[in-house]
Design a protein around this motif. Structure first.
Motif, PDB file in Angstrom:
ATOM      1  N   GLN A  95       1.076  -1.333   0.100  1.00 46.33           N
ATOM      2  CA  GLN A  95       0.287   0.100   0.262  1.00 46.33           C
ATOM      3  C   GLN A  95       0.937   1.083  -0.084  1.00 46.33           C
ATOM      4  N   GLU A 133      -4.808  -3.843   5.658  1.00 48.21           N
ATOM      5  CA  GLU A 133      -4.857  -4.881   4.253  1.00 48.21           C
ATOM      6  C   GLU A 133      -3.956  -4.816   3.745  1.00 48.21           C
ATOM      7  N   GLN A 136      -2.852  -8.089   4.400  1.00 50.19           N
ATOM      8  CA  GLN A 136      -3.715  -8.950   4.094  1.00 50.19           C
ATOM      9  C   GLN A 136      -3.137  -9.370   2.298  1.00 50.19           C
ATOM     10  N   ALA A 137      -2.217  -7.686   1.317  1.00 47.46           N
ATOM     11  CA  ALA A 137      -2.192  -8.191   0.616  1.00 47.46           C
ATOM     12  C   ALA A 137      -0.635  -8.693   0.366  1.00 47.46           C
ATOM     13  N   VAL A 157      -0.373  -5.649  -8.692  1.00 46.87           N
ATOM     14  CA  VAL A 157      -0.371  -4.505  -7.461  1.00 46.87           C
ATOM     15  C   VAL A 157      -0.177  -3.416  -7.614  1.00 46.87           C
ATOM     16  N   GLU A 168      -8.950  -2.198  -1.239  1.00 42.14           N
ATOM     17  CA  GLU A 168      -8.931  -1.874  -2.239  1.00 42.14           C
ATOM     18  C   GLU A 168      -7.565  -4.199  -2.446  1.00 42.14           C
ATOM     19  N   PHE A 169      -8.057  -3.948  -1.704  1.00 40.64           N
ATOM     20  CA  PHE A 169      -7.146  -5.644  -0.875  1.00 40.64           C
ATOM     21  C   PHE A 169      -8.344  -6.943  -0.498  1.00 40.64           C
ATOM     22  N   LEU A 174      -8.648  -9.123  -3.777  1.00 33.45           N
ATOM     23  CA  LEU A 174      -6.823 -10.006  -3.687  1.00 33.45           C
ATOM     24  C   LEU A 174      -6.668 -11.739  -4.932  1.00 33.45           C
TER      25      LEU A 174
END
Length: 249
Positions: A95, A133, A136-137, A157, A168-169, A174
């Motif tokens: 991010q 997030e 998670q990414a 990404v 977004e994630f 994903l």
């Protein structure tokens, strides 16, 4: 491997990292010395400051920092020959806008000029600093690596500017990114993303960065020499060439 063996291995790694941190502090002045004070200021500091870049002239590399290079030929989150004379370790957050800038503007040049020539190896470390997030990414990137598609996922990404912590994630997004990255076994991807092995790998990367004093992204070690922020491409080229010269290439 038994649970007790795993626990012993993790304790040994923590002791090794602690020892590395002490040695690094003695050998490298101001390594990654930025302070996080909030998400807005964090971006400005990461991108604009990078005043911790060491001089590019050849100098003996610090052995304790050199030892952080894993040089594992099976590492799916690395690119370049395992025996390349120069290893750049990259601590990044999916991010982080400055990480994205580096990925789009500088990394392609380094791949073309140094990785493809066998001079440079780049080893990715997940270092999420912007919350859930980001985590998670990072887990998704590791899961992509289990199917040898980490760098394709990385490029998807960073291929566009994404709003931070705005969904977004999400799990759905994903999966869409994984599909775009060419991951075919999406059930395995979901399972790997949710696995304890993924979380262990993330913890190991983040712990390594913390003991070095990494506080913002992107942060780099080029054969043990720190560079902070999305510096101009020339800064990285000079650092790689200086390290290659010191290594006798």
């Amino acid at each position: 491997m038994t649970a007790s063996t795993l626990s012993s291995s993790r304790r040994a790694r923590r002791r090794t990292l602690a020892a590395v941190a002490v040695l690094a502090a003695a050998a490298v002045t101001g390594t990654f010395a930025l302070t996080l004070d909030g998400s807005g200021n964090r971006d400005g500091a990461a991108g604009a400051s990078a005043a911790v870049t060491e001089s590019a002239r050849p100098a003996p590399a610090d052995e304790s920092l050199l030892a952080l290079a894993r040089r594992d030929p099976s590492d799916a989150l690395a690119v370049g020959r395992a025996d390349a004379p120069v290893v750049m370790i990259e601590y990044s957050d999916f991010q982080c806008p400055f990480c994205g800038r580096f990925a789009r503007e500088t990394k392609p040049e380094l791949l073309r000029s140094y990785v493809d020539e066998g001079v440079l190896r780049i080893e990715w470390r997940n270092f999420p600093v912007f919350g859930e997030e980001s985590e998670q990414a990072a887990l998704a990137g590791w899961a992509a690596g289990q199917q040898k598609r980490f760098w394709e996922f990385h490029d998807v990404v960073y291929g566009e500017t994404r709003e931070r912590n705005a969904g977004e994630f999400s799990a759905e997004n994903l999966i869409a990114m994984a599909r775009e990255a060419g991951i075919t076994d999406l059930e395995r991807f979901r399972a790997d993303l949710a696995s304890e092995e993924a979380r262990d790998a993330l913890r190991a990367d983040r712990e390594e960065g913390y003991v070095l004093g990494v506080a913002s992204t992107p942060a780099f070690l080029v054969n043990g020499r720190p560079i902070l922020g999305a510096q101009p491409t020339a800064t990285f080229e000079e650092a790689v060439e200086a390290a290659a010269e010191t290594a006798g290439r």
